[in-house]
Design a protein around this motif. Structure first.
Motif, PDB file in Angstrom:
ATOM      1  N   ARG A 204      58.019  50.902  38.849  1.00 18.41           N
ATOM      2  CA  ARG A 204      57.306  51.910  39.635  1.00 18.41           C
ATOM      3  C   ARG A 204      58.293  52.642  40.538  1.00 18.41           C
ATOM      4  NH1 ARG A 204      53.711  48.134  43.794  1.00 18.41           N
ATOM      5  NH2 ARG A 204      55.482  47.142  44.846  1.00 18.41           N
TER       6      ARG A 204
ATOM      7  N   GLU B 262      61.256  50.179  41.650  1.00 15.87           N
ATOM      8  CA  GLU B 262      60.970  48.763  41.846  1.00 15.87           C
ATOM      9  C   GLU B 262      60.489  48.191  40.523  1.00 15.87           C
ATOM     10  OE1 GLU B 262      58.022  48.504  44.930  1.00 15.87           O
ATOM     11  OE2 GLU B 262      59.389  49.234  46.479  1.00 15.87           O
TER      12      GLU B 262
ATOM     13  N   PHE C 109      52.535  43.853  39.997  1.00 12.62           N
ATOM     14  CA  PHE C 109      53.106  44.093  41.335  1.00 12.62           C
ATOM     15  C   PHE C 109      52.216  43.540  42.437  1.00 12.62           C
ATOM     16  CE2 PHE C 109      54.825  47.720  38.912  1.00 12.62           C
ATOM     17  CZ  PHE C 109      56.163  47.584  39.208  1.00 12.62           C
ATOM     18  N   ARG C 110      52.826  43.275  43.584  1.00 10.63           N
ATOM     19  CA  ARG C 110      52.057  42.991  44.797  1.00 10.63           C
ATOM     20  C   ARG C 110      51.817  44.313  45.486  1.00 10.63           C
ATOM     21  NH1 ARG C 110      52.638  38.062  48.020  1.00 10.63           N
ATOM     22  NH2 ARG C 110      52.157  36.541  46.441  1.00 10.63           N
ATOM     23  N   TRP C 111      50.594  44.594  45.804  1.00  9.34           N
ATOM     24  CA  TRP C 111      50.233  45.859  46.443  1.00  9.34           C
ATOM     25  C   TRP C 111      49.920  45.595  47.890  1.00  9.34           C
ATOM     26  CZ3 TRP C 111      50.999  50.335  43.899  1.00  9.34           C
ATOM     27  CH2 TRP C 111      51.217  50.241  42.534  1.00  9.34           C
TER      28      TRP C 111
ATOM     29  N   SER D  14      58.722  44.900  38.366  1.00  9.70           N
ATOM     30  CA  SER D  14      57.817  43.755  38.498  1.00  9.70           C
ATOM     31  C   SER D  14      58.466  42.533  37.871  1.00  9.70           C
ATOM     32  CB  SER D  14      56.511  44.058  37.763  1.00  9.70           C
ATOM     33  OG  SER D  14      56.731  44.043  36.359  1.00  9.70           O
TER      34      SER D  14
END
Length: 145
Positions: free
Chosen positions: A112, A119, A143-145, A121
């Motif tokens: 992303r 970044e 991903f961590r959002w 994942s």
């Protein structure tokens, strides 16, 4: 009795057919170049690792082996999903498991772009033969959002 011309034509046809049979079928090249949010990106092999070449030509090593490829949409272009105004694409790699299995080990990794920074994942692995048509969750859930 057959004419010499007929025998020559028959021999030439057989030689031509055997030459065609000996040719290997060339698989289409994996998609390793794409355009992401208006900028060129590519995938290359760096010491056996799948590596993303970013628009500024810097390298980002991914957590999978070479060869790898971009995940494409139905239009044969890089598939980009947007979540929370963040564009995301997938890189994938699929290899056949040893016989007698007919399955494959497929790895996908999402990339992303957040505030001009790429970044990656974690890698997701599963037994399926790719390339796949992944739903949006495969782009966002890694991903961590």
């Amino acid at each position: 009795m057959r004419s010499p011309w007929f025998l020559s034509a028959l021999a030439a046809s057989l030689v031509s057919l055997s030459a065609c049979a000996g040719q290997e079928t060339v698989a289409p090249a994996a998609p390793t170049q794409a355009v992401f949010v208006g900028h060129p990106v590519s995938l290359i092999d760096v010491q056996g690792r799948c590596t993303l070449v970013k628009p500024d030509q810097s390298h980002l090593a991914l957590d999978m082996e070479w060869p790898c490829q971009f995940s494409l949409g139905p239009d044969k272009q890089l598939r980009v999903e947007t979540f929370n105004q963040v564009p995301i694409f997938l890189v994938e790699r699929s290899e056949h498991m040893p016989a007698p299995s007919r399955d494959c080990l497929t790895k996908i990794q999402a990339v992303r772009l957040v505030k001009e920074t790429f970044e990656v994942s974690d890698v997701s692995q599963f037994a399926s033969c790719g390339p796949g048509q992944w739903d949006q969750k495969m782009y966002t859930a890694l991903f961590r959002w």
